[in-house]
Design a protein around this motif. Structure first.
Motif, PDB file in Angstrom:
ATOM      1  N   CYS A  80      -0.297  66.092 -48.611  1.00  0.00           N
ATOM      2  CA  CYS A  80      -0.751  64.769 -49.041  1.00  0.00           C
ATOM      3  C   CYS A  80      -0.081  63.656 -48.250  1.00  0.00           C
ATOM      4  O   CYS A  80       0.931  63.863 -47.559  1.00  0.00           O
ATOM      5  CB  CYS A  80      -0.453  64.545 -50.529  1.00  0.00           C
ATOM      6  SG  CYS A  80      -1.523  65.447 -51.669  1.00  0.00           S
ATOM      7  N   SER A  83       1.190  56.582 -50.988  1.00  0.00           N
ATOM      8  CA  SER A  83       0.960  55.152 -50.802  1.00  0.00           C
ATOM      9  C   SER A  83       2.298  54.439 -50.627  1.00  0.00           C
ATOM     10  O   SER A  83       3.363  55.054 -50.610  1.00  0.00           O
ATOM     11  CB  SER A  83       0.220  54.592 -52.014  1.00  0.00           C
ATOM     12  OG  SER A  83       1.085  54.509 -53.137  1.00  0.00           O
ATOM     13  N   SER A 352      -4.868  55.356 -56.207  1.00  0.00           N
ATOM     14  CA  SER A 352      -4.778  56.314 -55.099  1.00  0.00           C
ATOM     15  C   SER A 352      -3.367  56.432 -54.525  1.00  0.00           C
ATOM     16  O   SER A 352      -3.136  56.206 -53.351  1.00  0.00           O
ATOM     17  CB  SER A 352      -5.756  55.905 -53.993  1.00  0.00           C
ATOM     18  OG  SER A 352      -5.909  56.914 -53.042  1.00  0.00           O
ATOM     19  N   MET A 355      -2.761  61.149 -51.729  1.00  0.00           N
ATOM     20  CA  MET A 355      -4.067  61.502 -51.172  1.00  0.00           C
ATOM     21  C   MET A 355      -3.954  62.762 -50.329  1.00  0.00           C
ATOM     22  O   MET A 355      -3.118  62.837 -49.432  1.00  0.00           O
ATOM     23  CB  MET A 355      -4.582  60.350 -50.314  1.00  0.00           C
ATOM     24  CG  MET A 355      -4.726  59.034 -51.058  1.00  0.00           C
ATOM     25  SD  MET A 355      -4.360  57.599 -50.017  1.00  0.00           S
ATOM     26  CE  MET A 355      -2.548  57.573 -50.074  1.00  0.00           C
ATOM     27  N   THR A 419     -16.623  56.859 -49.293  1.00  0.00           N
ATOM     28  CA  THR A 419     -15.417  56.367 -48.617  1.00  0.00           C
ATOM     29  C   THR A 419     -15.746  55.548 -47.380  1.00  0.00           C
ATOM     30  O   THR A 419     -14.852  55.199 -46.609  1.00  0.00           O
ATOM     31  CB  THR A 419     -14.493  57.535 -48.228  1.00  0.00           C
ATOM     32  OG1 THR A 419     -15.175  58.404 -47.310  1.00  0.00           O
ATOM     33  CG2 THR A 419     -14.050  58.326 -49.446  1.00  0.00           C
ATOM     34  N   SER A 431      -7.045  52.089 -52.054  1.00  0.00           N
ATOM     35  CA  SER A 431      -7.927  53.218 -51.801  1.00  0.00           C
ATOM     36  C   SER A 431      -7.251  54.241 -50.893  1.00  0.00           C
ATOM     37  O   SER A 431      -6.094  54.083 -50.489  1.00  0.00           O
ATOM     38  CB  SER A 431      -9.239  52.751 -51.164  1.00  0.00           C
ATOM     39  OG  SER A 431     -10.167  53.820 -51.089  1.00  0.00           O
ATOM     40  N   THR A 432      -7.998  55.281 -50.570  1.00  0.00           N
ATOM     41  CA  THR A 432      -7.472  56.347 -49.737  1.00  0.00           C
ATOM     42  C   THR A 432      -7.241  55.897 -48.297  1.00  0.00           C
ATOM     43  O   THR A 432      -7.964  55.028 -47.787  1.00  0.00           O
ATOM     44  CB  THR A 432      -8.427  57.556 -49.742  1.00  0.00           C
ATOM     45  OG1 THR A 432      -7.921  58.566 -48.887  1.00  0.00           O
ATOM     46  CG2 THR A 432      -9.829  57.166 -49.265  1.00  0.00           C
ATOM     47  N   THR A 434      -6.727  58.589 -46.160  1.00  0.00           N
ATOM     48  CA  THR A 434      -6.980  59.873 -45.498  1.00  0.00           C
ATOM     49  C   THR A 434      -8.453  60.292 -45.558  1.00  0.00           C
ATOM     50  O   THR A 434      -8.853  61.216 -44.848  1.00  0.00           O
ATOM     51  CB  THR A 434      -6.154  60.992 -46.153  1.00  0.00           C
ATOM     52  OG1 THR A 434      -6.644  61.249 -47.469  1.00  0.00           O
ATOM     53  CG2 THR A 434      -4.678  60.630 -46.209  1.00  0.00           C
ATOM     54  N   TYR A 436      -9.705  61.158 -48.575  1.00  0.00           N
ATOM     55  CA  TYR A 436      -9.759  62.036 -49.749  1.00  0.00           C
ATOM     56  C   TYR A 436      -8.996  61.408 -50.915  1.00  0.00           C
ATOM     57  O   TYR A 436      -8.066  60.623 -50.727  1.00  0.00           O
ATOM     58  CB  TYR A 436      -9.137  63.397 -49.433  1.00  0.00           C
ATOM     59  CG  TYR A 436      -9.815  64.132 -48.303  1.00  0.00           C
ATOM     60  CD1 TYR A 436     -11.059  64.739 -48.494  1.00  0.00           C
ATOM     61  CD2 TYR A 436      -9.221  64.226 -47.046  1.00  0.00           C
ATOM     62  CE1 TYR A 436     -11.684  65.421 -47.458  1.00  0.00           C
ATOM     63  CE2 TYR A 436      -9.845  64.903 -46.000  1.00  0.00           C
ATOM     64  CZ  TYR A 436     -11.076  65.495 -46.215  1.00  0.00           C
ATOM     65  OH  TYR A 436     -11.702  66.164 -45.188  1.00  0.00           O
ATOM     66  N   PHE A 437      -9.402  61.802 -52.120  1.00  0.00           N
ATOM     67  CA  PHE A 437      -8.667  61.473 -53.338  1.00  0.00           C
ATOM     68  C   PHE A 437      -8.250  62.775 -54.011  1.00  0.00           C
ATOM     69  O   PHE A 437      -8.950  63.794 -53.921  1.00  0.00           O
ATOM     70  CB  PHE A 437      -9.540  60.667 -54.306  1.00  0.00           C
ATOM     71  CG  PHE A 437      -9.978  59.339 -53.777  1.00  0.00           C
ATOM     72  CD1 PHE A 437      -9.145  58.231 -53.856  1.00  0.00           C
ATOM     73  CD2 PHE A 437     -11.233  59.193 -53.201  1.00  0.00           C
ATOM     74  CE1 PHE A 437      -9.550  56.995 -53.366  1.00  0.00           C
ATOM     75  CE2 PHE A 437     -11.659  57.970 -52.710  1.00  0.00           C
ATOM     76  CZ  PHE A 437     -10.809  56.859 -52.785  1.00  0.00           C
TER      77      PHE A 437
END
Length: 633
Positions: A80, A83, A352, A355, A419, A431-432, A434, A436-437
């Protein structure tokens, strides 16, 4: 089901009390009723309270969901990205901003050297106090005192296990240390620590029951003791402590870490003891298999995931049956509704915080037309229909992927995630970054604005011991039909296709599948951070060769990200996947078509051998000058 639910509530209420109890050392403060040490240990109820407090202590030392303050350990690995919340805590680990002078979350967690040894001291105070003052048994339930002694032996062993996992060569403290006495401690060989942990496990095993029931479910039992022995035996057999090339090795006992196959034999026997353990003639641990392949309901009875996530996989972390059948050791109430909000997409009011990255996503296999599972980077993937521009639904992926990852085009709580635009777009506020969430462990039928507690994944559950056993068999005798079938049983529980038959006769291929299974089955369960270190992946010749090939694969990092994958497991970069509008794109959201494209996210710092083991703080070494610092620090 109503009786089962009531039992679960009772268990959670007990464990909530157990794990949320005051963590202050009972004997280091002045009790309200002015009891001294003798008066405490001559009363069963007061002694019992000390053990309850120690349960709270071991929870704070190893919380799966929130290992680093309010972050899981996944964002400091290739699982992952974290943030910038909490002072960008996990990113500080990834940029190398940690040292023997300070840790990013030093003041708020309980898993570091000083905290672990403070907790170990409490276990010794309890064991010595009971012996010294001949603590009476529980008059209401005779035999309880012996169980409390057994639980304390386990917790002492478990705390040393946590210390050895982070620091390697440690000091095994089995007596209360006088704060005014000598602090000239000497670290011991990892394999010496293994034997001492095993001895404490044996002492615990002899005293605790085979299984707890009712509101006591979740206390230390014989299975947990066997599990701890299997875990430490497995660690002792892995490359870090058994023949691996540890660069610039300045550990105190390097000569003891040459390869010895008997360590794998011991790991095999210890893991098999967990698999074979029975209580009253019944096998204690079994894989959770409630619900069938037609069931896609969430716990509210709705199918809001476009029939992508099986109910069985939803419930694996929530159903009491799942815990009762396969949790070897666990804690409860790991986080509240705020955690769920931390990982929701912004379109659902989330922020998020953690991620998934492409390195993890690539490990989820696809199901081939021949009926077997293969990695998406295998030689036959493209021929079988895998398309990296349509990687999620263009070909059937491992069902665990849809349970764990929210991606561009996924159905989440009944809505399609986009996305490319809107509040969920890559790089938007909260938000992400990457593409992905995180989806694993989320309970989508629950609204984040309501108050509720979330159970983290178990500390250890049955599949982990299946992998240890299968790996040990593979290392000692090579692949067998038995271990091929065992691993496929775990896969089948998740409605995943079997490994191809070639695995049965290829030791290296079997090893590759076992390691990939670990990454997928145990994703986001506080496992990867230790696994990459135990196998010395960042300095592996294989992974270093991949890293060099990646560097040569393009003029920019984004070009390299597209041109060369699977990515090296060196923990020195992460990548993502972004949607790109394309008239020929196969992913349709609204009136637009998209294709997916890999992109580079960031470089990370992982120095070897420096980051293989955590540093002992400088102030700890000042207190005990005979301690030797870990390599590279």
């Amino acid at each position: 089901m109503k009786i089962k639910y009531i039992s679960f509530v009772l268990a959670l209420l007990f464990l909530s009390f157990l794990f949320q109890a005051c963590e202050d050392d009972f004997l280091d403060r002045k009790p309200d009723d002015q009891l001294d040490e003798e008066q405490v240990f001559t009363r069963y109820n007061k002694t019992n309270q000390l053990v309850t407090d120690l349960y709270a202590n071991i929870k704070s030392a190893n919380r799966p969901l929130v290992f680093f303050n309010h972050f899981n350990s996944a964002p400091v690995t290739d699982e992952c990205e974290g943030s910038t919340a909490e002072g960008s805590l996990t990113n500080k680990f990834n940029t190398g901003d940690w040292s023997s002078m300070g840790m990013p979350d030093r003041s708020s967690t309980g898993q570091y050297w000083w905290d672990l040894y403070a907790k170990i001291r409490k276990s010794n105070v309890i064991l010595e106090g009971i012996k010294k003052y001949n603590t009476p048994d529980n008059p209401l339930e005779p035999g309880d005192l012996e169980k409390r002694i057994g639980e304390t032996y386990f917790m002492r062993a478990y705390l040393h296990f946590l210390a050895a996992r982070m620091y390697g060569e440690i000091v095994y403290v089995n007596q209360t240390i006088d704060p005014q006495g000598s602090m000239n401690f000497t670290r011991e060989s990892f394999h010496t620590i293994v034997e001492k942990i095993s001895q404490d496990c044996d002492s615990a095993y002899a005293r605790v029951p085979g299984k707890w029931g009712g509101s006591d479910f979740g206390r230390v039992d014989k299975g947990a003791c066997l599990g701890l022995k299997a875990m430490i035996r497995w660690m002792a057999a892995t490359p870090m402590w058994n023949g691996g090339n540890f660069p610039n090795d300045t550990r105190s006992f390097p000569n003891e870490y040459t390869y010895d196959q008997t360590r794998w034999e011991k790991a095999k026997l210890a893991a098999k003891a967990v698999l074979d353990f029975s209580v009253e003639g019944q096998t204690r641990y079994n894989l959770y298999t409630d619900h069938d392949e037609t069931d896609f309901r969430d716990d509210a009875g709705n199918n809001k995931n476009n029939s992508k996530v099986y109910t069985r996989l939803w419930n694996l972390y929530f159903d009491m049956d799942a815990y009762m059948q396969e949790a070897v050791f666990f804690v409860t109430r790991d986080k509240n509704q705020a955690w769920q909000g931390d990982v929701y997409p912004p379109s659902w009011g989330g922020s998020s915080r953690q991620m998934p990255v492409q390195e993890q996503v690539d490990e989820y296999e696809y199901i081939s037309p021949d009926g077997y599972g293969y990695p998406i980077y295998s030689a036959n993937a493209e021929t079988d229909g895998y398309d990296d521009e349509n990687p999620y639904e263009g070909i059937q992926r491992d069902p665990r992927f849809y349970r764990d990852i929210t991606y561009h085009g996924a159905t989440f709580k009944g809505n399609i995630i986009n996305t490319a635009e809107g509040s969920d777009r890559i790089g938007a506020s909260n938000s992400t970054t990457t593409g992905y969430f995180l989806r694993k462990i989320i309970r989508e039928s629950w609204n984040r604005d309501k108050s509720f507690d979330i159970n983290g994944p178990p500390i250890w559950r049955l599949p982990e011991f299946i992998y240890i056993y299968c790996e040990a068999v593979n290392e000692t005798t090579g692949p067998t039909q038995e271990i091929y079938d065992l691993i496929n049983t775990v896969r089948a529980r998740s409605f995943m296709a079997s490994m191809p038959p070639a695995v049965k006769t290829n030791k290296e291929l079997m090893k590759e599948y076992i390691q990939r299974e670990r990454r997928v089955e145990l994703f986001y369960e506080n496992n990867r951070i230790w696994l990459c270190r135990l196998y010395l992946e960042p300095s592996s010749t294989t992974e270093l060769a991949k890293e060099q090939a990646w560097q040569a694969a393009g003029a920019t990092n984004d070009m390299r990200s597209v041109n060369y994958w699977p990515y090296p497991k060196c923990q020195r970069m992460i990548n993502g996947m972004k949607p790109v509008e394309d008239p020929d794109g196969k992913i349709i959201i609204g009136d637009k078509r998209y294709k997916m494209q890999r992109f580079f996210i960031e470089d990370r710092v992982f120095l070897t051998p420096r980051h293989y083991l955590f540093p002992i703080m400088d102030d700890e070494i000042k207190r005990s000058p005979t301690l030797v610092q870990n390599p590279g620090w």
